[in-house]
Scaffold this active site. Structure first.
Site, PDB file in Angstrom:
ATOM      1  N   GLU A 162       2.900  16.227  -0.971  1.00  0.00           N
ATOM      2  CA  GLU A 162       3.624  15.112  -0.329  1.00  0.00           C
ATOM      3  C   GLU A 162       4.861  15.624   0.402  1.00  0.00           C
ATOM      4  OE1 GLU A 162       2.254  11.409  -3.151  1.00  0.00           O
ATOM      5  OE2 GLU A 162       4.193  12.307  -3.574  1.00  0.00           O
ATOM      6  N   LEU A 206       6.044   0.179  -4.992  1.00  0.00           N
ATOM      7  CA  LEU A 206       4.929  -0.313  -5.810  1.00  0.00           C
ATOM      8  C   LEU A 206       4.568  -1.778  -5.614  1.00  0.00           C
ATOM      9  CD1 LEU A 206       5.641   1.620  -9.136  1.00  0.00           C
ATOM     10  CD2 LEU A 206       4.398   2.341  -7.083  1.00  0.00           C
ATOM     11  N   HIS A 231      -0.190   7.643  -0.596  1.00  0.00           N
ATOM     12  CA  HIS A 231      -0.895   7.365  -1.849  1.00  0.00           C
ATOM     13  C   HIS A 231      -1.286   8.703  -2.483  1.00  0.00           C
ATOM     14  CE1 HIS A 231      -3.012   4.887  -4.686  1.00  0.00           C
ATOM     15  NE2 HIS A 231      -3.974   5.779  -4.658  1.00  0.00           N
ATOM     16  N   ASN A 260       2.419   4.312   4.422  1.00  0.00           N
ATOM     17  CA  ASN A 260       2.435   4.510   2.963  1.00  0.00           C
ATOM     18  C   ASN A 260       1.887   5.888   2.616  1.00  0.00           C
ATOM     19  OD1 ASN A 260       2.598   3.725   0.151  1.00  0.00           O
ATOM     20  ND2 ASN A 260       0.382   3.438   0.186  1.00  0.00           N
ATOM     21  N   GLY A 262      12.171   8.770  -6.457  1.00  0.00           N
ATOM     22  CA  GLY A 262      12.624   8.942  -5.080  1.00  0.00           C
ATOM     23  C   GLY A 262      12.651  10.359  -4.549  1.00  0.00           C
ATOM     24  N   SER A 263      11.795  11.242  -5.096  1.00  0.00           N
ATOM     25  CA  SER A 263      11.806  12.614  -4.558  1.00  0.00           C
ATOM     26  C   SER A 263      11.347  12.622  -3.099  1.00  0.00           C
ATOM     27  CB  SER A 263      10.940  13.557  -5.405  1.00  0.00           C
ATOM     28  OG  SER A 263       9.573  13.290  -5.223  1.00  0.00           O
ATOM     29  N   LEU A 293       3.170  -5.031  -3.176  1.00  0.00           N
ATOM     30  CA  LEU A 293       2.409  -5.313  -1.959  1.00  0.00           C
ATOM     31  C   LEU A 293       3.381  -5.753  -0.848  1.00  0.00           C
ATOM     32  CD1 LEU A 293      -0.598  -5.518  -1.073  1.00  0.00           C
ATOM     33  CD2 LEU A 293      -0.432  -7.975  -1.543  1.00  0.00           C
ATOM     34  N   ILE A 294       3.135  -5.251   0.362  1.00  0.00           N
ATOM     35  CA  ILE A 294       3.983  -5.630   1.498  1.00  0.00           C
ATOM     36  C   ILE A 294       3.488  -6.964   2.061  1.00  0.00           C
ATOM     37  CG2 ILE A 294       4.648  -4.971   3.852  1.00  0.00           C
ATOM     38  CD1 ILE A 294       6.024  -3.318   1.687  1.00  0.00           C
TER      39      ILE A 294
HETATM   40  C1  GAR Z   1       4.390   9.577  -5.231  1.00  0.00           C
HETATM   41  O1  GAR Z   1       3.485  10.488  -5.800  1.00  0.00           O
HETATM   42  C2  GAR Z   1       3.655   8.569  -4.378  1.00  0.00           C
HETATM   43  O2  GAR Z   1       2.497   9.071  -3.773  1.00  0.00           O
HETATM   44  C3  GAR Z   1       3.300   7.523  -5.401  1.00  0.00           C
HETATM   45  O3  GAR Z   1       4.426   7.424  -6.223  1.00  0.00           O
HETATM   46  C4  GAR Z   1       5.048   8.719  -6.306  1.00  0.00           C
HETATM   47  C5  GAR Z   1       6.524   8.517  -6.069  1.00  0.00           C
HETATM   48  O4  GAR Z   1       7.207   9.733  -6.289  1.00  0.00           O
HETATM   49  N1  GAR Z   1       2.967   6.280  -4.770  1.00  0.00           N
HETATM   50  C6  GAR Z   1       2.057   5.454  -5.256  1.00  0.00           C
HETATM   51  O5  GAR Z   1       1.459   5.656  -6.292  1.00  0.00           O
HETATM   52  C7  GAR Z   1       1.821   4.196  -4.411  1.00  0.00           C
HETATM   53  N2  GAR Z   1       0.568   3.578  -4.757  1.00  0.00           N
HETATM   54  P1  GAR Z   1       8.730   9.863  -5.868  1.00  0.00           P
HETATM   55  O6  GAR Z   1       9.456   8.619  -6.409  1.00  0.00           O
HETATM   56  O7  GAR Z   1       9.203  11.099  -6.559  1.00  0.00           O
HETATM   57  O8  GAR Z   1       8.803   9.940  -4.387  1.00  0.00           O
END
Ligand code: GAR
Length: 191
Positions: free
Chosen positions: A174, A85, A104, A102, A13-14, A87-88
């Site tokens: 991100e 993670l 990615h 989203n 969840g960063s 599918l919506i």
């Molecule tokens: C992020 O890098 C995001 O892009 C990825 O999960 C990570 C979550 O990081 N998402 C996917 O891979 C979706 N297909 P976080 O929990 O630290 O925000």
């Protein structure tokens, strides 16, 4: 009345916390609630310590409409998938047209699709000896990692990179771009 974001997260969840910080004093957008599908996710304890409301749900609650009912009750305007993670389902997509976004951790259309998340993506990028990777912020449709792109940014991949070092570079991108791109998209929707 501020635009209310519902942040969906499955893990650490960063990005969700970064949204909360970015919009904490914003004049027209606020993080209203975190929605989580994983009882063991780090974001749940973080949400508690930052005093962000959080809602935990199961797959059947997502697919049968209970999550949609909760979103409506919470008056959520925009859904942000920040490391989510599953599918919506179509009921959510139909209820939030162009309003589910989203992120990615790769340059779509490369390295997307079912099973392509987090470190799986970074491992594949390194195994294929890519010289660059990046992030894609996109609208969500009924397919994994498929809707219209709002923004991409790139980073170099070095021969010394590991999935962990690449993940750190991607997280930096991100955190730098995702909230701003969502704010820009909301502004366009309201114009
Ligand atoms: C992020 O890098 C995001 O892009 C990825 O999960 C990570 C979550 O990081 N998402 C996917 O891979 C979706 N297909 P976080 O929990 O630290 O925000």
């Amino acid at each position: 009345m501020k635009t209310r974001l519902g942040i969906f997260a499955s893990g650490n969840g960063s990005n969700a916390l970064n949204f909360n910080a970015y919009f904490s004093n914003h004049d027209s957008i606020e993080v209203a609630k975190i929605y989580c599908n994983n009882p063991a996710a780090g974001i749940l304890t973080k949400a508690f310590s930052y005093d962000i409301p959080a809602h935990l749900f199961t797959k059947s609650q997502l697919t049968t409409g209970a999550v949609l009912e909760q979103l409506v009750a919470d008056k959520i305007d925009i859904i942000v998938l920040a490391g989510f993670l599953w599918l919506i389902p179509e009921n959510l997509i139909d209820a939030f047209p162009s309003k589910i976004i989203n992120i990615h951790p790769a340059l779509l259309p490369k390295y997307g699709g079912k099973g392509m998340f987090g470190s799986n993506v970074h491992k594949a990028v390194i195994e294929n000896k890519e010289t660059e990777s990046g992030i894609t912020i996109h609208l969500v449709d009924k397919f994994y990692d498929h809707g219209g792109h709002l923004f991409q940014a790139k980073t170099l991949v070095d021969s010394s990179d590991t999935p962990e070092t690449l993940a750190a570079k991607i997280h930096t991108l991100e955190h730098e771009h995702f909230p701003r791109v969502v704010a820009d998209h909301i502004k366009k929707l309201l114009d």
